[in-house]
Scaffold this active site. Structure first.
Site, short mmCIF file in Angstrom:
data_model
loop_
_atom_site.label_atom_id
_atom_site.label_comp_id
_atom_site.label_asym_id
_atom_site.label_seq_id
_atom_site.Cartn_x
_atom_site.Cartn_y
_atom_site.Cartn_z
N LYS A 22 24.72 -12.08 -27.31
CA LYS A 22 25.44 -11.65 -26.09
C LYS A 22 26.83 -12.25 -26.06
CE LYS A 22 24.78 -13.87 -22.09
NZ LYS A 22 25.97 -14.37 -21.41
N ASN A 23 26.92 -13.57 -26.26
CA ASN A 23 28.20 -14.26 -26.09
C ASN A 23 29.16 -14.03 -27.24
OD1 ASN A 23 27.33 -15.05 -23.63
ND2 ASN A 23 26.82 -17.14 -24.23
N CYS A 117 29.71 -19.35 -9.05
CA CYS A 117 28.54 -19.05 -9.90
C CYS A 117 27.47 -20.09 -9.59
CB CYS A 117 28.97 -19.11 -11.36
SG CYS A 117 27.62 -19.08 -12.52
N ARG A 122 33.30 -23.02 -11.95
CA ARG A 122 33.78 -22.23 -13.10
C ARG A 122 35.16 -21.61 -12.86
NH1 ARG A 122 28.89 -18.89 -15.71
NH2 ARG A 122 30.22 -19.03 -17.54
N ASP A 305 23.46 -24.03 -22.70
CA ASP A 305 22.62 -22.84 -22.52
C ASP A 305 21.19 -23.04 -23.00
OD1 ASP A 305 25.30 -20.44 -23.23
OD2 ASP A 305 24.86 -21.69 -21.50
N ARG A 397 19.98 -9.92 -18.30
CA ARG A 397 21.40 -10.03 -18.61
C ARG A 397 21.62 -10.54 -20.02
NH1 ARG A 397 25.10 -13.05 -14.63
NH2 ARG A 397 26.45 -12.30 -16.32
#
Ligand code: EPZ
Length: 418
Positions: A22-23, A117, A122, A305, A397
């Site tokens: 994803k990132n 968030c 952030r 993460d 997500r």
């Protein structure tokens, strides 16, 4: 709305293929704004966030074609817009990644400021300060970033914090700037390195990708390319913990082991057997989980993460472990939900002190962000009885059909509509 229902206790045994990152895919998709010709990407994960970035690009007049599974053809020859509206940005902060490419390619951008968030304030001040160092005029009003530039000029940028998307935004902006840009204290994440590789395949002149010092010689224009997105190291790390929590035996296909050193070292220290035969990575769990201390740091440190996932692992370890979160100021929201499942966790400023317990018990819990939701699914796999995880849209997500992958290796897990 949907929920995930898990009956814990099953050992996970079998093969799982790791999906695209994803990132990595998000900044790569944003970089197509810079291209004069079409790009084709393979191993694109099937995620809500990918659907969102596609909407952001389509809103700019860029055509994204998804004919074959995992393949995206992105043609930006129709680029006409320069705005990323609040309605899209509010669903995904990473939409900020179109800011640098838009200023560079279109000379203007209007991008909604990402709001707060769950895991922290952030801010994007370092993105904006970096763009100003390249000559952009930036104004903030009505919740939007208004940016203009009559051609960006190379410059010297020192990042106070090695921000990941900040580094990516500035690298993309500098790719078409006039002259040389140097970015010091740049983020070194593998996803940043892969973006540099893709930009160079488009014709950019970037050196130092994946290191703390980036040097970018601006070029007049970028062409198109074809690229296979790397596998998702966080999905792989999450599944390693799943094997550990269920005394499982998993073979992970397409596992990016080389970008998981910090995670693998900690999991092996905790007693997990992790071996690679070059093709696949075999992860074998046992019921003697050792407690380890973890401190999250920018890459190559232990990834934030993976913090929630290793915390669940430590909930069932023998002894006490201290987990310190140094990247985000508010990333322990999953603690109260894990306590509802019988975990023994005390939080003191940015550290969580986890005392291992014999067993977690199934409960109704609520996901609050992407990685917290993964940790609750993991806890449910290990818990005695039934766990119900609500708000699973967070999971979608960033995880490509996680429960389907887990069912294939023996998990008692299903998704229901509520
Ligand atoms: C990226 O977010 C990832 N997202 C995050 O993954 C990940 O947690 C994070 O990097 C850290 O590894 C994507 O790549 C799309 P940062 P990013 O800017 O770039 C402060 C997931 O679960 N900061 O590196 O937004 C910031 O507040 C997500 O997949 C400033 O102060 O993170 C934080 O404390 C969650 N000013 C620290 O830097 C700025 O201008 C690191 O944030 C920018 C950041």
């Amino acid at each position: 709305m949907e929920k995930i229902i898990i009956e814990g206790g099953a050992r996970l045994i079998g093969d799982i293929a790791i999906s695209g990152s994803k990132n990595s895919a998000l900044p790569i998709f944003a970089s197509t704004i810079l291209s004069q010709s079409p790009n084709t990407f393979h191993n694109v994960p099937n995620l809500r966030d990918i659907a969102t970035i596609q909407k952001v690009l389509a809103n700019l007049g860029i055509r994204v074609t998804r004919k074959k599974k995992g393949v995206a053809r992105i043609d930006s020859s129709g680029l006409s817009g320069h705005e990323a509206p609040y309605d899209l940005v509010k669903t995904m902060r990473a939409s900020i990644l179109v800011l640098g490419p838009l200023i560079s390619r279109r000379g203007k951008a209007v991008v909604s400021l990402p709001g707060g968030c769950a895991i922290g304030a952030r801010p994007v001040n370092l993105h904006l300060r970096g763009l100003e160092a390249l000559g952009a005029k930036i104004e903030l009003k009505h919740g939007y970033i208004y940016a203009k530039a009559n051609g960006l000029k190379g410059g010297h940028i020192y990042l106070d914090v090695p921000t990941v998307t900040g580094t990516e935004n500035l690298m993309m902006a500098a790719a078409l700037a006039q002259g040389k840009t140097v970015i010091e204290n740049a983020a070194q994440e593998p996803e940043v390195e892969e973006l540099a590789v893709v930009l160079n395949k488009m014709g950019a002149k970037i050196s130092g990708g994946g290191t703390s010092l980036l040097e970018i010689d601006g070029v007049d224009e970028l062409g198109g390319t074809e690229h296979t997105i790397m596998p998702d190291r966080i999905e792989a790390g999450t599944l390693m913990v799943a094997a550990g929590l269920t005394q499982g035996n998993l073979r992970l296909m397409n596992c990016p082991l080389s970008s998981l050193d910090a995670v693998v070292n900690k999991l092996q220290e905790a007693g997990l057997e992790i071996q690679s035969d070059g093709e696949t990575v075999t992860v074998v769990g046992n019921n003697r989980i050792r407690s380890v201390d973890v401190k999250t740091l920018p890459y190559p440190g232990f990834p934030t993460d993976m913090q929630a996932q290793i915390m669940v692992f430590m909930c069932l370890a023998r002894g006490l472990s201290v987990i310190s979160e140094t990247v985000f100021e508010n990333r322990f929201i999953h603690v109260s939900e894990l306590r509802r499942m019988g975990a023994d966790i005390k939080v003191e400023s940015n550290s969580a002190i986890v005392s291992g317990v014999k067993q977690l018990s199934g409960a109704q819990v609520m996901a609050t962000d992407l990685r917290a939701s993964a940790s609750l699914v993991l806890a449910g796999l290990a818990a005695e009885g039934i766990t119900e995880v609500a708000r699973v849209y967070h999971l979608d997500r960033g995880y490509d059909q996680l429960e389907k992958k887990l069912v294939r290796v023996g998990a008692q897990i299903k998704r229901i509509k509520t």
